[in-house]
Design a protein around this motif. Sequence first.
Motif, PDB file in Angstrom:
ATOM      1  N   PHE A  37       0.827  -1.222   0.183  1.00 53.09           N
ATOM      2  CA  PHE A  37      -0.037   0.062  -0.056  1.00 53.09           C
ATOM      3  C   PHE A  37       1.047   1.206  -0.006  1.00 53.09           C
ATOM      4  CE2 PHE A  37      -2.899  -3.029   1.472  1.00 53.09           C
ATOM      5  CZ  PHE A  37      -4.023  -2.854   0.380  1.00 53.09           C
ATOM      6  N   SER A  38       2.078   1.305   0.645  1.00 56.16           N
ATOM      7  CA  SER A  38       2.853   2.470   0.441  1.00 56.16           C
ATOM      8  C   SER A  38       3.089   2.642  -1.027  1.00 56.16           C
ATOM      9  CB  SER A  38       3.972   2.299   1.394  1.00 56.16           C
ATOM     10  OG  SER A  38       4.875   1.086   0.642  1.00 56.16           O
ATOM     11  N   ARG A  39       3.341   1.653  -1.977  1.00 56.96           N
ATOM     12  CA  ARG A  39       3.677   1.783  -3.285  1.00 56.96           C
ATOM     13  C   ARG A  39       2.452   2.237  -3.850  1.00 56.96           C
ATOM     14  NH1 ARG A  39       7.876  -3.507  -4.100  1.00 56.96           N
ATOM     15  NH2 ARG A  39       9.484  -2.624  -2.926  1.00 56.96           N
ATOM     16  N   LEU A  40       1.376   1.544  -3.794  1.00 58.84           N
ATOM     17  CA  LEU A  40       0.278   2.066  -4.557  1.00 58.84           C
ATOM     18  C   LEU A  40      -0.248   3.186  -4.279  1.00 58.84           C
ATOM     19  CD1 LEU A  40      -1.989  -1.236  -3.861  1.00 58.84           C
ATOM     20  CD2 LEU A  40      -0.603  -0.807  -5.631  1.00 58.84           C
ATOM     21  N   LEU A  41       0.029   3.759  -3.206  1.00 58.89           N
ATOM     22  CA  LEU A  41      -0.666   5.163  -2.630  1.00 58.89           C
ATOM     23  C   LEU A  41       0.573   5.958  -2.673  1.00 58.89           C
ATOM     24  CD1 LEU A  41      -3.234   3.628  -0.781  1.00 58.89           C
ATOM     25  CD2 LEU A  41      -3.738   4.849  -2.879  1.00 58.89           C
ATOM     26  N   GLU A  42       1.594   5.676  -2.478  1.00 57.73           N
ATOM     27  CA  GLU A  42       2.754   6.638  -2.488  1.00 57.73           C
ATOM     28  C   GLU A  42       2.643   7.327  -0.961  1.00 57.73           C
ATOM     29  OE1 GLU A  42       3.223   9.406  -5.410  1.00 57.73           O
ATOM     30  OE2 GLU A  42       4.097   8.091  -6.742  1.00 57.73           O
ATOM     31  N   ILE A  43       2.571   6.305   0.069  1.00 58.22           N
ATOM     32  CA  ILE A  43       2.444   6.832   1.526  1.00 58.22           C
ATOM     33  C   ILE A  43       3.811   6.881   1.935  1.00 58.22           C
ATOM     34  CG2 ILE A  43       1.698   6.225   3.903  1.00 58.22           C
ATOM     35  CD1 ILE A  43      -0.788   4.613   2.315  1.00 58.22           C
ATOM     36  N   ASP A  44       4.320   7.841   2.482  1.00 58.82           N
ATOM     37  CA  ASP A  44       5.798   8.062   2.970  1.00 58.82           C
ATOM     38  C   ASP A  44       5.767   8.039   4.456  1.00 58.82           C
ATOM     39  OD1 ASP A  44       4.672  10.534   3.526  1.00 58.82           O
ATOM     40  OD2 ASP A  44       5.921  11.470   2.120  1.00 58.82           O
ATOM     41  N   PHE A  75      -2.792   0.242 -10.828  1.00 61.17           N
ATOM     42  CA  PHE A  75      -3.156   0.967  -9.539  1.00 61.17           C
ATOM     43  C   PHE A  75      -1.815   1.513  -8.701  1.00 61.17           C
ATOM     44  CE2 PHE A  75      -6.226  -2.071 -10.877  1.00 61.17           C
ATOM     45  CZ  PHE A  75      -7.333  -1.381 -10.904  1.00 61.17           C
ATOM     46  N   ASN A  76      -0.501   0.983  -9.315  1.00 65.73           N
ATOM     47  CA  ASN A  76       0.689   1.415  -8.467  1.00 65.73           C
ATOM     48  C   ASN A  76       1.289   2.633  -8.757  1.00 65.73           C
ATOM     49  OD1 ASN A  76       3.007   1.300  -7.374  1.00 65.73           O
ATOM     50  ND2 ASN A  76       3.578  -0.771  -7.566  1.00 65.73           N
ATOM     51  N   GLN A  77       0.828   3.739  -8.160  1.00 67.87           N
ATOM     52  CA  GLN A  77       1.344   5.022  -8.361  1.00 67.87           C
ATOM     53  C   GLN A  77       2.979   5.084  -8.286  1.00 67.87           C
ATOM     54  OE1 GLN A  77      -0.913   7.318  -9.551  1.00 67.87           O
ATOM     55  NE2 GLN A  77       0.930   8.454  -9.974  1.00 67.87           N
ATOM     56  N   ALA A  78       3.451   4.425  -7.489  1.00 68.93           N
ATOM     57  CA  ALA A  78       5.022   4.519  -7.332  1.00 68.93           C
ATOM     58  C   ALA A  78       5.518   4.106  -8.648  1.00 68.93           C
ATOM     59  CB  ALA A  78       5.528   3.989  -6.037  1.00 68.93           C
ATOM     60  N   TYR A  79       5.191   2.972  -9.009  1.00 68.99           N
ATOM     61  CA  TYR A  79       5.579   2.456 -10.119  1.00 68.99           C
ATOM     62  C   TYR A  79       5.180   3.441 -11.456  1.00 68.99           C
ATOM     63  CZ  TYR A  79       5.092  -0.326 -14.435  1.00 68.99           C
ATOM     64  OH  TYR A  79       5.423  -0.852 -15.703  1.00 68.99           O
ATOM     65  N   LEU A  80       4.044   3.657 -11.621  1.00 69.23           N
ATOM     66  CA  LEU A  80       3.867   4.777 -12.583  1.00 69.23           C
ATOM     67  C   LEU A  80       4.590   6.006 -12.763  1.00 69.23           C
ATOM     68  CD1 LEU A  80      -0.026   4.369 -12.414  1.00 69.23           C
ATOM     69  CD2 LEU A  80       1.411   3.304 -13.973  1.00 69.23           C
ATOM     70  N   ASP A  81       5.127   6.410 -11.619  1.00 73.46           N
ATOM     71  CA  ASP A  81       5.974   7.602 -11.373  1.00 73.46           C
ATOM     72  C   ASP A  81       7.726   7.261 -11.305  1.00 73.46           C
ATOM     73  OD1 ASP A  81       3.748   9.250 -11.108  1.00 73.46           O
ATOM     74  OD2 ASP A  81       3.751   9.345  -8.833  1.00 73.46           O
ATOM     75  N   ILE A 115       9.156   5.672  -9.049  1.00 70.45           N
ATOM     76  CA  ILE A 115       9.859   5.968  -7.685  1.00 70.45           C
ATOM     77  C   ILE A 115       9.634   4.678  -6.731  1.00 70.45           C
ATOM     78  CG2 ILE A 115      10.083   8.352  -8.097  1.00 70.45           C
ATOM     79  CD1 ILE A 115       7.556   8.794  -6.284  1.00 70.45           C
ATOM     80  N   GLU A 116       8.940   3.463  -7.136  1.00 74.55           N
ATOM     81  CA  GLU A 116       9.054   2.293  -6.167  1.00 74.55           C
ATOM     82  C   GLU A 116      10.133   2.226  -5.333  1.00 74.55           C
ATOM     83  OE1 GLU A 116       7.757  -1.453  -8.649  1.00 74.55           O
ATOM     84  OE2 GLU A 116       8.833  -0.018  -9.974  1.00 74.55           O
ATOM     85  N   ASP A 117      11.529   2.300  -5.743  1.00 74.39           N
ATOM     86  CA  ASP A 117      12.567   2.125  -4.764  1.00 74.39           C
ATOM     87  C   ASP A 117      12.315   3.227  -3.550  1.00 74.39           C
ATOM     88  OD1 ASP A 117      13.012   4.428  -6.461  1.00 74.39           O
ATOM     89  OD2 ASP A 117      15.183   4.348  -6.624  1.00 74.39           O
TER      90      ASP A 117
END
Length: 371
Positions: free
Chosen positions: A150-157, A212-218, A220-222
């Motif tokens: 969920f941190s990756r899906l929604l870029e929760i930091d 649905f994976n915002q971090a992937y789309l951007d 910045i998954e890492d």
Amino acid sequence: MIEWSQETITAFQKTLLNWYDQHKRDLPWRKDHDPYHVWVSEIMLQQTQVQTVIPYYLRFMKEFPTVQALADADEAHLMKAWEGLGYYSRARNLQKAARQIVTDYHGQWPTTVKGLQELSGVGPYTAGAIASIAFNQPVAAIDGNAFRVFSRLLEIDDDVAKPQTRKVFENVVDQIISKDRPGDFNQAIMDLGTSYMSAANYDSSHSPVKEFNQAYLDGIEDQFPVKTKKKRPVRHDFFALVLHADNQILFDKRPSTGILANFLMFPMFDQHDLIKDKSDSQEVLIHRVEEQMSTEDRLPVHLHQLPAKPVIHTFTHQQWHITLLRGSLPADSDLSYFPGKWIQIDHFNDIAFPKVQLKMWQAYQKAIAKK
DNA sequence: TATACGTGGCT
DNA sequence: TAGCCAAGTAT
């Protein structure tokens, strides 16, 4: 509130559950939704990988097929079944909880998160897992996988190492979880978190939920999840005594609290505690151990350092460097004089030992064989 | 809240 | 290889 619309949430649920239906892992504790099976597997899986747990789970269910059997088990038997799995308070809490269920609840399982958390060893994650999987309650089960996914899906930091971050994720999952199939939803997130969205070697480009994976789309998954670093283990230097008498060896029972509580181990001495002066040599320290073990002249213990490398064992917060000392006793010594327990080597297989003790025994046998 | 609590796998 | 990670909980 999360940014996802109700349409997005519905689409995500459908995509995730379709993928789960086709690709879910075939695991022994997934054959039914028996709360006993779900519970035991969840406790074993705490901080432990699936492949490690499988053989333990299968053996455990043969030995203790029901809550009643677990409640009735003797502790030595239980610990032998848990030997090598680590975090041994899990096993003791498991039996404590089994007795709660049998005695306090007359065999009736609590079915809510709140009720389940009353059981020893059941925290917010495990309560959510049991409630959703066994009792079909639409509640979150936030483990390491859920944090990562969920941190990756929604870029929760938010820092997932901080306890307060859990409620951020619980709020998110409470909104996204399938109300029809909450148990499957939570398990699907875990399967996703150990495959396409694992910690290392993740493969988001082939993930069923990549859109649905915002971090992937951007790209910045890492950067997710955000997690503060752990401290390094602290080194401790010990002597361990191997005191042989016929076919018996002397063991100490460890304190009832702290690391490796209650286990039988070779008598151990923290070298730091033996130091009186900075210039003390290793030989001087060994001599002090001899003195402690030989408080009466009639039973002098002589110790020899074994021609073996120190046994090194790393725990989460400690690293032990253990120098093995072989002890010899005068013939016909009164063994009852020594504090501790003399145990027949033939009986070792029936007793549960922690890994570091098994390592010491192996190293000792190897050193003896060389001589 | 931060830390203690086991072990094995992976890079 | 040293460090991180793995279906966390208790205190």
